[in-house]
Design an enzyme around this catalytic site. Structure first.
Site, PDB file in Angstrom:
ATOM      1  N   ARG A 147      31.383  18.591   5.140  1.00 15.53           N
ATOM      2  CA  ARG A 147      32.624  18.366   4.886  1.00 15.53           C
ATOM      3  C   ARG A 147      33.217  19.902   4.232  1.00 15.53           C
ATOM      4  NH1 ARG A 147      35.509  19.374   0.432  1.00 15.53           N
ATOM      5  NH2 ARG A 147      33.509  19.216  -0.816  1.00 15.53           N
ATOM      6  N   ASP A 148      32.497  20.302   3.299  1.00 13.40           N
ATOM      7  CA  ASP A 148      33.251  21.571   2.566  1.00 13.40           C
ATOM      8  C   ASP A 148      33.166  22.712   3.649  1.00 13.40           C
ATOM      9  OD1 ASP A 148      34.627  22.894   0.410  1.00 13.40           O
ATOM     10  OD2 ASP A 148      32.962  22.650  -0.833  1.00 13.40           O
ATOM     11  N   HIS A 205      28.562  21.872  -8.413  1.00 17.66           N
ATOM     12  CA  HIS A 205      29.031  22.281  -7.112  1.00 17.66           C
ATOM     13  C   HIS A 205      29.441  23.648  -7.155  1.00 17.66           C
ATOM     14  CE1 HIS A 205      31.504  21.098  -3.096  1.00 17.66           C
ATOM     15  NE2 HIS A 205      32.328  22.395  -3.579  1.00 17.66           N
ATOM     16  N   HIS A 226      30.310  27.236  -5.517  1.00 15.44           N
ATOM     17  CA  HIS A 226      30.507  28.540  -4.343  1.00 15.44           C
ATOM     18  C   HIS A 226      29.928  29.691  -4.663  1.00 15.44           C
ATOM     19  CE1 HIS A 226      33.470  26.006  -1.782  1.00 15.44           C
ATOM     20  NE2 HIS A 226      33.235  25.124  -2.696  1.00 15.44           N
ATOM     21  N   CYS A 244      37.715  26.399   0.854  1.00 14.30           N
ATOM     22  CA  CYS A 244      38.692  25.181   0.612  1.00 14.30           C
ATOM     23  C   CYS A 244      40.056  25.775   0.962  1.00 14.30           C
ATOM     24  CB  CYS A 244      39.008  24.793  -0.975  1.00 14.30           C
ATOM     25  SG  CYS A 244      40.305  23.679  -1.363  1.00 14.30           S
ATOM     26  N   ASN A 282      30.018  28.130   0.103  1.00 18.32           N
ATOM     27  CA  ASN A 282      29.094  27.480  -0.927  1.00 18.32           C
ATOM     28  C   ASN A 282      27.875  27.935  -1.131  1.00 18.32           C
ATOM     29  OD1 ASN A 282      31.088  25.203   0.220  1.00 18.32           O
ATOM     30  ND2 ASN A 282      30.302  24.051  -1.338  1.00 18.32           N
TER      31      ASN A 282
HETATM   32  P1  HMG Z   1      51.513  13.796   0.988  1.00 17.24           P
HETATM   33  O1  HMG Z   1      51.964  14.721   2.143  1.00 17.24           O
HETATM   34  O2  HMG Z   1      51.993  13.942  -0.491  1.00 17.24           O
HETATM   35  O3  HMG Z   1      51.124  12.354   1.297  1.00 17.24           O
HETATM   36  O4  HMG Z   1      49.974  14.561   0.911  1.00 17.24           O
HETATM   37  P2  HMG Z   1      52.018  11.496   1.906  1.00 17.24           P
HETATM   38  O5  HMG Z   1      51.616  10.142   1.498  1.00 17.24           O
HETATM   39  O6  HMG Z   1      53.540  11.711   2.384  1.00 17.24           O
HETATM   40  O7  HMG Z   1      51.388  11.599   3.662  1.00 17.24           O
HETATM   41  C1  HMG Z   1      51.722  12.489   4.342  1.00 17.24           C
HETATM   42  C2  HMG Z   1      51.308  12.087   5.852  1.00 17.24           C
HETATM   43  O8  HMG Z   1      49.891  12.048   5.847  1.00 17.24           O
HETATM   44  C3  HMG Z   1      51.806  10.750   6.243  1.00 17.24           C
HETATM   45  O9  HMG Z   1      51.799  10.835   7.524  1.00 17.24           O
HETATM   46  C4  HMG Z   1      50.620   9.815   5.782  1.00 17.24           C
HETATM   47  O10 HMG Z   1      50.351   8.557   6.596  1.00 17.24           O
HETATM   48  C5  HMG Z   1      49.478  10.892   6.085  1.00 17.24           C
HETATM   49  P3  HMG Z   1      53.137  10.767   8.382  1.00 17.24           P
HETATM   50  O11 HMG Z   1      53.902   9.506   8.048  1.00 17.24           O
HETATM   51  O12 HMG Z   1      53.966  11.893   7.995  1.00 17.24           O
HETATM   52  O13 HMG Z   1      52.647  10.977   9.982  1.00 17.24           O
HETATM   53  N1  HMG Z   1      48.235  10.125   5.073  1.00 17.24           N
HETATM   54  C6  HMG Z   1      46.987  10.153   5.655  1.00 17.24           C
HETATM   55  N2  HMG Z   1      46.406   9.995   6.942  1.00 17.24           N
HETATM   56  C7  HMG Z   1      45.130   9.770   6.862  1.00 17.24           C
HETATM   57  N3  HMG Z   1      44.473   9.434   5.966  1.00 17.24           N
HETATM   58  C8  HMG Z   1      44.956   9.756   4.539  1.00 17.24           C
HETATM   59  C9  HMG Z   1      46.384   9.889   4.461  1.00 17.24           C
HETATM   60  N4  HMG Z   1      47.079  10.168   3.376  1.00 17.24           N
HETATM   61  C10 HMG Z   1      48.151  10.248   3.807  1.00 17.24           C
HETATM   62  N5  HMG Z   1      44.137   9.699   3.596  1.00 17.24           N
HETATM   63  C11 HMG Z   1      47.859  13.907   0.195  1.00 17.24           C
HETATM   64  C12 HMG Z   1      49.139  14.027  -0.197  1.00 17.24           C
HETATM   65  C13 HMG Z   1      46.682  13.673  -0.764  1.00 17.24           C
HETATM   66  C14 HMG Z   1      47.345  12.907   1.459  1.00 17.24           C
HETATM   67  C15 HMG Z   1      47.204  15.288   0.895  1.00 17.24           C
HETATM   68  O14 HMG Z   1      47.682  16.215  -0.032  1.00 17.24           O
HETATM   69  C16 HMG Z   1      45.773  15.499   1.380  1.00 17.24           C
HETATM   70  O15 HMG Z   1      45.402  14.892   2.182  1.00 17.24           O
HETATM   71  N6  HMG Z   1      45.268  16.301   0.737  1.00 17.24           N
HETATM   72  C17 HMG Z   1      43.610  16.583   0.950  1.00 17.24           C
HETATM   73  C18 HMG Z   1      43.539  18.241   0.577  1.00 17.24           C
HETATM   74  C19 HMG Z   1      41.923  18.331   0.862  1.00 17.24           C
HETATM   75  O16 HMG Z   1      41.324  17.699   1.615  1.00 17.24           O
HETATM   76  N7  HMG Z   1      41.476  19.521   0.287  1.00 17.24           N
HETATM   77  C20 HMG Z   1      40.163  19.712   0.564  1.00 17.24           C
HETATM   78  C21 HMG Z   1      39.150  18.876  -0.209  1.00 17.24           C
HETATM   79  S1  HMG Z   1      38.944  19.437  -2.191  1.00 17.24           S
HETATM   80  C22 HMG Z   1      37.798  20.676  -2.102  1.00 17.24           C
HETATM   81  O17 HMG Z   1      37.616  21.142  -0.971  1.00 17.24           O
HETATM   82  C23 HMG Z   1      37.214  21.060  -3.519  1.00 17.24           C
HETATM   83  C24 HMG Z   1      35.738  20.371  -3.606  1.00 17.24           C
HETATM   84  O18 HMG Z   1      34.866  21.046  -2.372  1.00 17.24           O
HETATM   85  C25 HMG Z   1      35.230  20.868  -4.990  1.00 17.24           C
HETATM   86  C26 HMG Z   1      35.281  22.202  -5.265  1.00 17.24           C
HETATM   87  O19 HMG Z   1      34.833  23.352  -4.588  1.00 17.24           O
HETATM   88  O20 HMG Z   1      36.060  22.438  -6.340  1.00 17.24           O
HETATM   89  C27 HMG Z   1      35.670  18.840  -3.487  1.00 17.24           C
HETATM   90 MG    MG Z   2      33.891  23.007  -2.643  1.00 15.12          MG
END
Ligand code: HMG
Ligand code: MG
Length: 292
Positions: A15-16, A209, A211, A242, A251
């Site tokens: 995933r990450d 967690h 990195h 990320c 990581n």
């Molecule tokens: P948004 O654009 O504000 O949301 O994004 P929305 O509700 O307007 O949706 C936009 C489009 O996405 C729409 O599609 C929705 O249907 C679709 P359209 O109508 O335009 O065709 N949609 C989805 N489709 C599938 N599955 C869903 C979903 N939600 C909406 N769940 C949102 C808001 C939260 C969706 C967006 O910002 C997002 O997906 N963000 C995820 C970012 C991400 O994954 N970042 C990496 C993970 S975090 C990380 O890595 C840190 C970590 O490792 C810890 C660390 O290291 O610190 C965990």
């Molecule tokens: Mg991470």
């Protein structure tokens, strides 16, 4: 009393790591990586994210990957969910655990989730309800626990505030994972962070967690172990990053973590030789020799 020497490792590379590849990795390759990791005996493998494919196109195939992997007894196959749509997809894919994710930094939360921290918590309400109805365990990530790519240093108190919001959302029934998103922390910063968070969460239940941008993650692990932490995330071949944290590199590599822990007589139940085989697959997928 005999001190427990057991450390719990969550493998987060699929995933990450793969969320951060510039190209799209085919689902078959992702499945091969998860299955290779499955042979190592991790208690948990974070497989993918049910996020918007507009935001993270690299993981648009989450359902296909979840359908293709072999599920081994003793391993939890967990996924990230940012909202109700995410948890619906995750439940349909038979996820074993649901991870919600927010941040200690408003700017990072905005870039990562298009929401304030408070809005992100509100969006998690239906996720928590659905996970509970399905009797699935929850994890709550707090990103940027030491530094944010947009705001700079983050105080332990800011982290504590976000942790308390997650605890209040779930009546405390959630695993807290502290995300050192940028990989820049030193051991003293980790100790100060833990002192704050353990006001609300027993230290042995906190997951770290890390990195490893500055190569200090293992020193942070050593200090965290001294403080009482017994759960860490790591990523085979040091995959990771990320898309919304510029400058963050991989990581902490699982191979390195295992070598360190086993050399210091900590038990993990994870077979390092099997991890090395999985890391070779990861390196083939990415075309890099990225860590370990
Ligand atoms: P948004 O654009 O504000 O949301 O994004 P929305 O509700 O307007 O949706 C936009 C489009 O996405 C729409 O599609 C929705 O249907 C679709 P359209 O109508 O335009 O065709 N949609 C989805 N489709 C599938 N599955 C869903 C979903 N939600 C909406 N769940 C949102 C808001 C939260 C969706 C967006 O910002 C997002 O997906 N963000 C995820 C970012 C991400 O994954 N970042 C990496 C993970 S975090 C990380 O890595 C840190 C970590 O490792 C810890 C660390 O290291 O610190 C965990
Ligand atoms: Mg991470």
């Amino acid at each position: 009393m005999i001190e427990s020497r057991l450390v719990r490792i969550t493998e987060v590379g699929p995933r990450d790591g793969l969320q951060n590849e510039s190209g799209i990795v085919p689902a078959t390759e992702k499945i091969a990586l998860v299955d290779a990791l499955g042979k190592a005996g991790f208690p948990e493998i974070e497989v993918t994210s049910f996020v918007s494919p507009r935001w993270v196109p690299q993981l648009a195939d989450a359902a296909e990957v979840m359908a293709g992997i072999e599920r081994r007894p003793g391993t939890v196959y967990s996924v990230l969910c940012p909202n109700e749509k995410g948890v619906e997809r995750a439940l349909a894919a038979d996820a074993g655990k649901i991870s919600i994710f927010t941040a200690a930094s408003e700017s990072f939360c905005q870039r990562n989730l298009n929401a304030t921290i408070e809005e992100s918590i509100e969006r998690f309400r239906p996720v928590v309800d659905a996970a509970r109805a399905a009797s699935l365990p929850l994890r709550g990530y707090v990103s940027c626990v030491v530094e944010c790519p947009y705001e700079g240093l983050i105080t332990p108190e800011q982290v504590g505030e976000t942790v308390r919001r997650l605890l209040s959302l779930t009546d405390g029934d959630i695993e807290i994972a502290l995300g050192e998103t940028l990989g820049v922390a030193d051991p003293d910063q980790i100790e100060q962070l833990l002192e704050e968070v353990e006001i609300d969460v027993p230290i042995s239940e906190i997951d770290l967690h890390l990195h490893d941008t500055r190569g200090r993650a293992l020193s942070c692990v050593a200090r965290a172990l001294e403080c009482g932490v017994r759960a860490f995330d790591s990523s085979c071949a040091g995959l990771g990053g990320c898309p919304y944290a510029p400058g963050a590199s991989g990581n902490l590599a699982t191979e390195a973590l295992l070598e360190f822990l086993h050399a210091n007589e900590w038990a993990t139940g994870v077979d390092r030789a099997a991890v090395l085989e999985a890391a070779a697959i990861a390196n083939r997928i990415t075309g890099r020799d990225s860590g370990g």
